[in-house]
Design a protein around this motif. Structure first.
Motif, PDB file in Angstrom:
ATOM      1  N   THR A  23       0.825  -1.201   0.000  1.00 17.25           N
ATOM      2  CA  THR A  23       0.000   0.000   0.000  1.00 17.25           C
ATOM      3  C   THR A  23       0.865   1.258   0.000  1.00 17.25           C
ATOM      4  O   THR A  23       0.418   2.321  -0.437  1.00 17.25           O
ATOM      5  CB  THR A  23      -0.920   0.025   1.238  1.00 17.25           C
ATOM      6  OG1 THR A  23      -0.152  -0.290   2.415  1.00 17.25           O
ATOM      7  CG2 THR A  23      -2.056  -0.956   1.096  1.00 17.25           C
ATOM      8  N   LEU A  24       2.107   1.139   0.454  1.00 15.67           N
ATOM      9  CA  LEU A  24       3.026   2.279   0.373  1.00 15.67           C
ATOM     10  C   LEU A  24       3.278   2.648  -1.081  1.00 15.67           C
ATOM     11  O   LEU A  24       3.260   3.822  -1.463  1.00 15.67           O
ATOM     12  CB  LEU A  24       4.357   1.939   1.059  1.00 15.67           C
ATOM     13  CG  LEU A  24       4.360   1.834   2.582  1.00 15.67           C
ATOM     14  CD1 LEU A  24       5.689   1.283   3.057  1.00 15.67           C
ATOM     15  CD2 LEU A  24       4.081   3.190   3.204  1.00 15.67           C
ATOM     16  N   LEU A  29       2.302   5.794  -6.107  1.00 19.11           N
ATOM     17  CA  LEU A  29       1.960   5.829  -7.528  1.00 19.11           C
ATOM     18  C   LEU A  29       0.706   6.655  -7.799  1.00 19.11           C
ATOM     19  O   LEU A  29       0.613   7.355  -8.807  1.00 19.11           O
ATOM     20  CB  LEU A  29       1.766   4.404  -8.051  1.00 19.11           C
ATOM     21  CG  LEU A  29       3.020   3.541  -8.176  1.00 19.11           C
ATOM     22  CD1 LEU A  29       2.647   2.090  -8.478  1.00 19.11           C
ATOM     23  CD2 LEU A  29       3.949   4.076  -9.262  1.00 19.11           C
ATOM     24  N   THR A  30      -0.281   6.569  -6.892  1.00 14.73           N
ATOM     25  CA  THR A  30      -1.553   7.253  -7.124  1.00 14.73           C
ATOM     26  C   THR A  30      -1.588   8.661  -6.554  1.00 14.73           C
ATOM     27  O   THR A  30      -2.502   9.428  -6.870  1.00 14.73           O
ATOM     28  CB  THR A  30      -2.711   6.450  -6.506  1.00 14.73           C
ATOM     29  OG1 THR A  30      -2.493   6.321  -5.088  1.00 14.73           O
ATOM     30  CG2 THR A  30      -2.796   5.059  -7.125  1.00 14.73           C
ATOM     31  N   GLY A  31      -0.602   9.008  -5.695  1.00 18.72           N
ATOM     32  CA  GLY A  31      -0.603  10.324  -5.083  1.00 18.72           C
ATOM     33  C   GLY A  31      -1.582  10.454  -3.927  1.00 18.72           C
ATOM     34  O   GLY A  31      -1.843  11.570  -3.450  1.00 18.72           O
ATOM     35  N   LYS A  32      -2.132   9.325  -3.469  1.00 20.03           N
ATOM     36  CA  LYS A  32      -3.054   9.354  -2.337  1.00 20.03           C
ATOM     37  C   LYS A  32      -2.285   9.208  -1.029  1.00 20.03           C
ATOM     38  O   LYS A  32      -1.181   8.671  -1.001  1.00 20.03           O
ATOM     39  CB  LYS A  32      -4.077   8.219  -2.460  1.00 20.03           C
ATOM     40  CG  LYS A  32      -5.063   8.378  -3.611  1.00 20.03           C
ATOM     41  CD  LYS A  32      -5.947   7.150  -3.745  1.00 20.03           C
ATOM     42  CE  LYS A  32      -6.887   6.973  -2.573  1.00 20.03           C
ATOM     43  NZ  LYS A  32      -7.959   7.973  -2.557  1.00 20.03           N
ATOM     44  N   VAL A  37      -5.347   5.109   1.635  1.00 25.72           N
ATOM     45  CA  VAL A  37      -5.273   3.839   0.901  1.00 25.72           C
ATOM     46  C   VAL A  37      -5.575   2.678   1.850  1.00 25.72           C
ATOM     47  O   VAL A  37      -6.264   1.721   1.479  1.00 25.72           O
ATOM     48  CB  VAL A  37      -3.889   3.668   0.244  1.00 25.72           C
ATOM     49  CG1 VAL A  37      -3.773   2.290  -0.413  1.00 25.72           C
ATOM     50  CG2 VAL A  37      -3.634   4.756  -0.791  1.00 25.72           C
ATOM     51  N   MET A  38      -5.059   2.762   3.077  1.00 24.73           N
ATOM     52  CA  MET A  38      -5.316   1.713   4.056  1.00 24.73           C
ATOM     53  C   MET A  38      -6.818   1.579   4.317  1.00 24.73           C
ATOM     54  O   MET A  38      -7.356   0.460   4.405  1.00 24.73           O
ATOM     55  CB  MET A  38      -4.573   2.029   5.354  1.00 24.73           C
ATOM     56  CG  MET A  38      -3.059   1.984   5.243  1.00 24.73           C
ATOM     57  SD  MET A  38      -2.411   0.319   5.410  1.00 24.73           S
ATOM     58  CE  MET A  38      -2.590   0.048   7.177  1.00 24.73           C
ATOM     59  N   TYR A  84     -10.602   4.172  -8.498  1.00 24.41           N
ATOM     60  CA  TYR A  84      -9.800   5.382  -8.592  1.00 24.41           C
ATOM     61  C   TYR A  84      -9.932   5.989  -9.993  1.00 24.41           C
ATOM     62  O   TYR A  84     -10.550   5.424 -10.881  1.00 24.41           O
ATOM     63  CB  TYR A  84      -8.336   5.078  -8.290  1.00 24.41           C
ATOM     64  CG  TYR A  84      -8.059   4.679  -6.849  1.00 24.41           C
ATOM     65  CD1 TYR A  84      -9.066   4.677  -5.890  1.00 24.41           C
ATOM     66  CD2 TYR A  84      -6.789   4.287  -6.445  1.00 24.41           C
ATOM     67  CE1 TYR A  84      -8.820   4.316  -4.581  1.00 24.41           C
ATOM     68  CE2 TYR A  84      -6.531   3.916  -5.124  1.00 24.41           C
ATOM     69  CZ  TYR A  84      -7.552   3.937  -4.201  1.00 24.41           C
ATOM     70  OH  TYR A  84      -7.307   3.581  -2.906  1.00 24.41           O
ATOM     71  N   SER A  85      -9.293   7.132 -10.185  1.00 23.62           N
ATOM     72  CA  SER A  85      -9.360   7.795 -11.488  1.00 23.62           C
ATOM     73  C   SER A  85      -8.577   7.006 -12.520  1.00 23.62           C
ATOM     74  O   SER A  85      -7.718   6.183 -12.188  1.00 23.62           O
ATOM     75  CB  SER A  85      -8.797   9.216 -11.388  1.00 23.62           C
ATOM     76  OG  SER A  85      -7.395   9.180 -11.161  1.00 23.62           O
TER      77      SER A  85
END
Length: 240
Positions: A23-24, A29-32, A37-38, A84-85
């Motif tokens: 998840t890191l 990668l997604t900028g979240k 994310v968790m 996600y987008s």
């Protein structure tokens, strides 16, 4: 269960078997935010009826403290980012494809002279093949270069015919490489300002009379001779 080494997600370690993605890395990668994310992962696992401990892991923070994370296989990872987008999903898909290519790539023993000779020979053959393809394209590219300073411009269809490709393929290339776009709520193509300023594209304004007596102003994007020459060079490199 995959764990991080020296702060890197297991999927990012060269040479490691990237069966999961942390998840890191998904957050990076997604900028979240990682904590967001968790939360997304917990909600997804709950809806899938999967146990949280099955994917649970940990990593060391910059302060050398142990913190929780998740390690997701490809299926669960792609399910997660499906909400996600599109740009976020594309980055995750590209990352998985990169990891799969690493898994499939044969290992090279850098201490084996025979293996190194084979690698060098393969690279040399590819360079020679590429040079041959470029040489074949050179006359066509030079011909387009000679008309770069000519007068006039071409519509997409005529430009595509000149480049010997389908109009739909030319438009797809122009959109993907930020030559043209459509404004929201309109059907007309517009040229990016950088392409207009550099003389690769031009806008042609036409007045079209309607039956109700009103005239409609239509803007058409056209490819200049300079733009045609540039496209010939770029497409030749893509084809090579």
């Amino acid at each position: 269960m995959s764990h991080s080494i020296a702060g890197l997600p297991a999927a990012s370690i060269p040479g490691a078997a990237p069966s999961t993605m942390s998840t890191l890395e998904i957050a990076e990668l997604t900028g979240k935010r990682h904590d967001h994310v968790m939360v997304d992962v917990r909600n997804m696992l709950f809806q899938l009826g999967k146990g949280d401990p099955e994917f649970r892991g940990s990593y060391r923070t910059a302060q050398n403290k142990e913190a929780p994370c998740y390690h997701l296989p490809q299926r669960e990872c792609l399910i997660l980012v499906s909400g996600y987008s599109i740009p976020m999903r594309a980055k995750i898909v590209d990352r998985w494809q990169e990891l799969e290519r690493r898994e499939q790539a044969p290992a090279i023993d850098l201490n084996d002279p025979a293996a190194l000779r084979g690698l060098l020979l393969s690279h040399t053959e590819k360079v020679i093949e590429l040079q041959g393809q470029i040489a074949q394209q050179a006359p066509k590219v030079e011909a387009y270069g000679r008309i770069a300073d000519a007068d006039g411009s071409l519509c997409f269809r005529d430009a595509a015919n000149s480049l010997q490709i389908r109009p739909v393929d030319l438009k797809r290339y122009l959109v993907a490489n930020r030559w043209i776009y459509k404004r929201p709520g309109t059907m007309e193509w517009c040229g990016y300002s950088t392409r207009l300023v550099t003389g690769l594209l031009t806008h042609k304004v036409a007045t079209i009379p309607h039956d109700d007596g009103h005239d409609r102003i239509r803007t058409q994007v056209r490819v200049t001779p300079k733009g045609l020459a540039r496209l010939a060079e770029d497409l030749a490199l893509v084809a090579a």
